[in-house]
Design an enzyme around this catalytic site. Structure first.
Site, mmCIF file in Angstrom:
data_model
loop_
_atom_site.group_PDB
_atom_site.id
_atom_site.type_symbol
_atom_site.label_atom_id
_atom_site.label_comp_id
_atom_site.label_asym_id
_atom_site.label_seq_id
_atom_site.Cartn_x
_atom_site.Cartn_y
_atom_site.Cartn_z
ATOM 1 N N THR A 17 0.818 -1.214 0.000
ATOM 2 C CA THR A 17 0.000 0.000 0.000
ATOM 3 C C THR A 17 0.847 1.257 0.000
ATOM 4 O OG1 THR A 17 -1.802 -1.143 1.140
ATOM 5 C CG2 THR A 17 -1.807 1.247 1.264
ATOM 6 N N THR A 92 1.217 -4.794 4.225
ATOM 7 C CA THR A 92 0.898 -5.211 5.592
ATOM 8 C C THR A 92 0.279 -6.599 5.693
ATOM 9 O OG1 THR A 92 -1.259 -4.104 5.473
ATOM 10 C CG2 THR A 92 0.594 -2.829 6.352
#
Length: 262
Positions: A17, A92
């Site tokens: 991200t 993540t």
């Protein structure tokens, strides 16, 4: 021009991200390389930075081969006498697995993992702040750590506890530094399956993994490592076939102990 007298840090970019922007269809795609992410820092840190572009992937798509590639690159950078430490930019979703692999294979290295919960073009983009924190943290000395959302944590026992909060990670390890282990050999090339246990579950998925040629199985059991009688029987079949089974738990904290009879 970077000052040659300043410490040199390698920044390994793998996507995630932190490297993503939102397209016209609303989906986010990793596309920013390491230099582009370094250019997003509000102020240049008092170090030299070497961007290393490994790949640009959503971390939910990474497998053991890619995780091993990240760990191998960490090793290459740490072996460079010029390099004082390594920052790894990672998605993540699977950061905890890659970070643990790095901790097993490079336990004494100065390595800090980080990433972001919000894309680079999000109004609340957290990537630059996390990157700046990781750069500052890696200069504090050796050890594999995570710098994320204002929190610095040893990577042994970390898990992602939130899908949408800036402070995304927690640790459940009784000893957050981890045991004294070292895993120098690559872990790729073997099928290792994970099977989740639920109340009333049977050994179907364990037997399917065995039939599919798994060379090892991790069982996420109940409580302190408990399961139904049929799951226990399926694990015994794995043992008889020479396939190791490691018992973990869906419970995030506490040690696993054999307590129940049977």
């Amino acid at each position: 021009m970077q000052n040659a007298h300043l410490p040199l840090l390698a920044v390994i970019a793998t996507g995630g991200t932190i490297a993503s922007r939102t397209g016209g269809d609303g989906s986010s795609t990793p596309g920013l390389n390491g230099q582009a992410l370094l250019d997003r820092l509000d102020a240049p840190p008092p170090v030299r930075l070497r961007p290393v572009d490994l790949f640009a992937r959503d971390s939910s798509t990474l497998g053991l081969d890619e995780m091993q590639a990240i760990s191998d690159e960490i090793g290459r950078q740490l072996a460079d006498p010029e390099v004082s430490g390594v920052v790894v930019l990672h998605g993540t979703d699977s950061m905890e697995e890659t970070a643990l692999l790095a901790a097993l294979q490079h336990p004494k290295g100065a390595v800090v993992f980080t990433g972001a919960q919000f894309t680079d073009d999000h109004p609340e983009a957290d990537g630059p702040a996390n990157l700046a924190a990781a750069i500052a943290e890696v200069m504090r000395g050796d050890g594999i750590r995570l710098a994320f959302g204002g929190r610095v944590t040893p990577v042994w026992g970390i898990y992602k506890h939130s899908a949408d909060q800036r402070d995304a990670f927690r640790t459940c390890a009784p000893d957050a530094a981890g045991p004294d282990l070292h895993l120098p050999a690559p872990v790729t090339g073997l099928r290792i399956d994970t099977v989740a246990v639920h109340p009333g579950g049977d050994g179907l998925h364990i037997r399917a993994s065995l039939a599919a040629g798994a060379r090892g199985i991790v069982v996420a059991a109940l409580g302190s490592g408990n399961a139904t009688a049929d799951i226990v029987a399926a694990i015994a079949e794995c043992t008889a076939a020479g396939v190791p089974v490691v018992i973990s738990s869906r419970v995030p904290q506490g040690r696993l102990v054999a307590s129940y009879g049977g």
